[in-house]
Structures are given as structure tokens and as C-alpha cells.
Design an enzyme around this catalytic site. Structure first.
Site, PDB file in Angstrom:
ATOM      1  N   GLN A   5       0.712  -1.175   0.208  1.00 55.26           N
ATOM      2  CA  GLN A   5       0.053   0.384   0.298  1.00 55.26           C
ATOM      3  C   GLN A   5       0.928   1.108   0.025  1.00 55.26           C
ATOM      4  OE1 GLN A   5      -2.321   2.686  -0.404  1.00 55.26           O
ATOM      5  NE2 GLN A   5      -3.366   1.269   0.256  1.00 55.26           N
TER       6      GLN A   5
ATOM      7  N   SER B  99     -21.643   6.460   4.333  1.00 55.07           N
ATOM      8  CA  SER B  99     -22.191   5.978   3.190  1.00 55.07           C
ATOM      9  C   SER B  99     -22.335   4.504   3.236  1.00 55.07           C
ATOM     10  CB  SER B  99     -21.410   6.257   1.707  1.00 55.07           C
ATOM     11  OG  SER B  99     -21.730   5.723   0.634  1.00 55.07           O
TER      12      SER B  99
ATOM     13  N   LEU C  10     -20.344  -1.293  -2.200  1.00 54.27           N
ATOM     14  CA  LEU C  10     -20.707  -0.908  -4.017  1.00 54.27           C
ATOM     15  C   LEU C  10     -19.641  -1.601  -4.370  1.00 54.27           C
ATOM     16  CD1 LEU C  10     -23.645   2.283  -4.113  1.00 54.27           C
ATOM     17  CD2 LEU C  10     -24.258  -0.061  -3.184  1.00 54.27           C
TER      18      LEU C  10
ATOM     19  N   GLY D 248      -8.917  -1.133  -1.991  1.00 52.87           N
ATOM     20  CA  GLY D 248      -9.550  -0.910  -1.303  1.00 52.87           C
ATOM     21  C   GLY D 248      -9.753  -0.579   0.629  1.00 52.87           C
ATOM     22  N   GLU D 249      -8.850   0.238   0.747  1.00 49.65           N
ATOM     23  CA  GLU D 249      -8.509   0.311   2.209  1.00 49.65           C
ATOM     24  C   GLU D 249      -9.455   1.130   3.206  1.00 49.65           C
ATOM     25  OE1 GLU D 249      -4.708   0.669   5.639  1.00 49.65           O
ATOM     26  OE2 GLU D 249      -4.075   0.398   3.311  1.00 49.65           O
ATOM     27  N   ARG D 250      -8.771   2.096   1.986  1.00 48.83           N
ATOM     28  CA  ARG D 250      -9.809   3.237   2.904  1.00 48.83           C
ATOM     29  C   ARG D 250     -11.652   2.602   2.828  1.00 48.83           C
ATOM     30  NH1 ARG D 250     -12.490   8.208   0.632  1.00 48.83           N
ATOM     31  NH2 ARG D 250     -12.686   7.687  -1.238  1.00 48.83           N
ATOM     32  N   ARG D 251     -11.826   2.164   1.945  1.00 52.97           N
ATOM     33  CA  ARG D 251     -13.521   1.016   2.932  1.00 52.97           C
ATOM     34  C   ARG D 251     -13.302   0.294   3.510  1.00 52.97           C
ATOM     35  NH1 ARG D 251     -13.667  -1.102  -2.664  1.00 52.97           N
ATOM     36  NH2 ARG D 251     -11.467  -0.377  -3.496  1.00 52.97           N
TER      37      ARG D 251
ATOM     38  N   GLU E 156      -4.464   2.914  -8.692  1.00 55.14           N
ATOM     39  CA  GLU E 156      -5.669   2.690  -7.826  1.00 55.14           C
ATOM     40  C   GLU E 156      -4.985   4.479  -7.451  1.00 55.14           C
ATOM     41  OE1 GLU E 156      -8.421   1.748  -4.818  1.00 55.14           O
ATOM     42  OE2 GLU E 156      -6.909   1.431  -4.582  1.00 55.14           O
TER      43      GLU E 156
ATOM     44  N   ARG F 185      -7.176   7.814  -8.499  1.00 51.44           N
ATOM     45  CA  ARG F 185      -8.118   8.463  -7.304  1.00 51.44           C
ATOM     46  C   ARG F 185      -7.799   9.760  -7.160  1.00 51.44           C
ATOM     47  NH1 ARG F 185     -11.340   4.077  -4.770  1.00 51.44           N
ATOM     48  NH2 ARG F 185     -11.992   2.615  -6.948  1.00 51.44           N
TER      49      ARG F 185
END
Length: 303
Positions: free
Chosen positions: A56, A72, A79, A99-102, A133, A137
């Protein structure tokens, strides 16, 4: 044939799957129901079975943004599934690739399971995808991006040309970002904290004392153009104090400056070339013993 035609229409110029980032792995999700379909097709695993990845590139997470994501997730769930690979040391454990933030937000939201897509990825692919990624972003600080490039070049033998193609950036962008690694730690901290931009930092690379100039830039609130003008003035003073006209002429040589920048980008450390007629010296500036060890390893032809 139809599928190929669609790819041609939507993709334009042909790009590598890594260059497209996560869209190459998940598909182009333009509607909520498309994303939800992908969640249904993914695997649900206990959230405690997932752990952050070794590759990461992000070191700084915006807590305010994560809190917004928590609300969310509580309302609609996750999602977009997390991208993971199996942990080689534990069959029931998964290493996060993207996807670590999710994942962090899901923990705060109290989720017991998270949707994941499992892929067999090499270490090199794991770092490439994680880096791409975050770059796409715009989640990385300039130094995190530069460090990611350095790791790809040193640990996985990427050239600057290959790396630029993989992440969808120009070679000059990659080189300029990697030059930031040659800055002293106090200046890096200012960049990491957002007090200085990457443009400010690049302008400071030629300063005799980048840290003191950086403090002045922050104190006076100078923009990048003003910082460049300040550096030109500082360079002029240095030239007046130099030993002789021959050295001054060489220091003003654009090709020489470009060569210094090229070497600095390759090794990730500040390099100064001081020509003296047909002879001269090359000075490599390092901040830690690890950096010195790395230079010695390179000169010794190891790795």
C-alpha cells in the site's frame, strides 16, 4: 469479434490492463446496479480475515473523508468490493490490494463481513495496482507517489519508460516526481503535510540549503512561480561567489543540469556535478545510512 469492437470503441488507443487500473479488474461500473451486481458476484468474508497490504503506497489517510464514507456504507453498504489476494502464510487470511479506505470505514461502521474479489497477483502486480488505483483517484501525496515509483524501479526492475506506460503518466512526470526523494527530511515533511506542493519542492532541489529556503517560502506564503524566482536570485548570488568564470559557465550549462536531474531521478538522491576542465567531480547527497548502503550496492553491481 463484437466484444473486440466494443473495446476498440470505448478504449481508443490500446492500453495495458494495469494502465487502466481497477477498471480492468472490476469492469466499468457506471451505474449503482452494475456495482451491486459485482458485489453479488464477489465473496463475503469476515472483516477480521482481511489485513492491509504490504505494498500500500498510502501512508496518510484523510480521517474526515473516511467518516463520510462510514455514513455511506451504513446507508448502502459497500458498493465496490475490495480487491485482495490470499495470504501465503494463512489460508483464511487475505491481503488488501485495493480498497483499504473502504475496509477502514467498514470497521468503523461495524460491518462483520465485506465483499472481496480474490485475484492471484505477484508482488510486482500488487504494488502496481495499488499505486495505479491511488494515482487515478489522486489519493497519494507527491512523496507517496514518488516512493511507489522508486519501489517499482528498485524492487521489480522497472525502467522509467516501462513505469510511465504502466501508470499512464509521461516519463518526465515520473522522473520529476522521483527527484523529490532527494530532498532533505524537513522539506519532505512539509510536502507530506501539504505546506509545500510538488512544484515548490522541485524548485527547491537546486538550493544550497533547501530546508531554510522552504521555511522562508512557507513563512512568506510564496507560490511556485515566486519560489522559482527566489531560487533564481539565490543561484545568482552563488555564481557571484564562485571561484572563476569557467565554473560559472559550466553551472549555467543546461545539458549539465539535465544530466544531474537524470542521475538524480535514477538513484532517487540529489546529485551535483562539478566540472573542472576535462575533469570534475560527482557528489551524491544522502540523508540516511540506508541510502548510502543502497548507493554502494548499486556501485558494486549487486541486485
Amino acid at each position: 469479434m463484437i466484444e473486440d469492437a466494443k473495446k476498440s470503441e470505448t478504449g481508443g488507443a490500446r492500453r495495458s490492463s494495469l494502465g487502466r487500473g481497477l477498471s480492468a479488474l472490476f469492469g466499468e461500473a457506471t451505474e449503482d446496479y452494475t456495482a451491486l451486481d459485482k458485489v453479488r458476484q464477489s465473496k463475503q468474508v469476515p472483516i477480521e480475515f482481511v489485513h492491509p497490504g504490504r505494498y500500500q503506497p498510502r501512508r496518510k489517510f484523510d480521517e474526515e473523508a473516511i467518516q463520510g464514507l462510514v455514513e455511506s456504507i451504513r446507508d448502502k453498504g459497500i458498493l465496490q468490493p475490495l480487491l485482495v489476494r490470499r495470504d501465503g502464510d494463512d489460508a483464511n487470511s487475505y491481503e488488501l490490494i485495493a480498497g483499504e479506505r473502504r475496509w477502514r470505514a467498514a470497521q468503523i461502521a461495524g460491518l462483520h463481513e465485506v465483499p472481496v474479489v480474490i485475484r492471484d497477483l505477484s508482488d510486482r502486480e500488487a504494488l502496481e495496482i495499488a499505486l495505479i488505483e491511488n494515482i487515478q483517484r489522486q489519493d497519494l501525496t507527491p512523496l507517496e507517489e514518488a516512493e511507489g515509483y522508486r519501489r517499482l524501479m528498485e524492487e521489480f526492475d522497472h525502467t522509467q519508460e516501462d513505469l510511465a506506460k504502466a501508470v499512464g503518466k509521461s516519463r518526465s512526470h515520473v522522473a520529476n516526481m522521483m527527484r523529490l526523494l532527494a530532498l532533505p527530511d524537513p522539506v519532505k515533511s512539509m510536502v507530506q503535510d501539504g505546506a509545500l506542493t510538488a512544484g515548490h519542492a522541485r524548485a527547491l532541489l537546486t538550493a544550497s540549503d533547501p530546508a531554510s529556503v522552504a521555511r522562508e517560502v512557507v513563512k512568506r506564503g510564496l507560490n511556485v512561480r515566486q519560489t522559482e524566482e527566489l531560487m533564481r536570485g539565490d543561484s545568482g548570488k552563488a555564481k557571484k561567489a564562485s571561484a572563476g568564470p569557467a565554473a560559472d559557465s559550466a553551472l549555467r550549462d543546461v545539458d549539465l543540469v539535465n544530466l544531474e536531474e537524470e542521475i538524480s531521478a535514477r538513484i532517487g538522491l540529489k546529485v551535483a556535478i562539478n566540472p573542472q576542465g576535462k575533469r570534475g567531480t560527482i557528489t551524491i547527497h544522502y540523508q540516511t545510512l540506508d541510502q548510502l548502503d543502497d548507493v554502494l550496492r548499486r556501485l558494486g553491481g549487486e541486485g
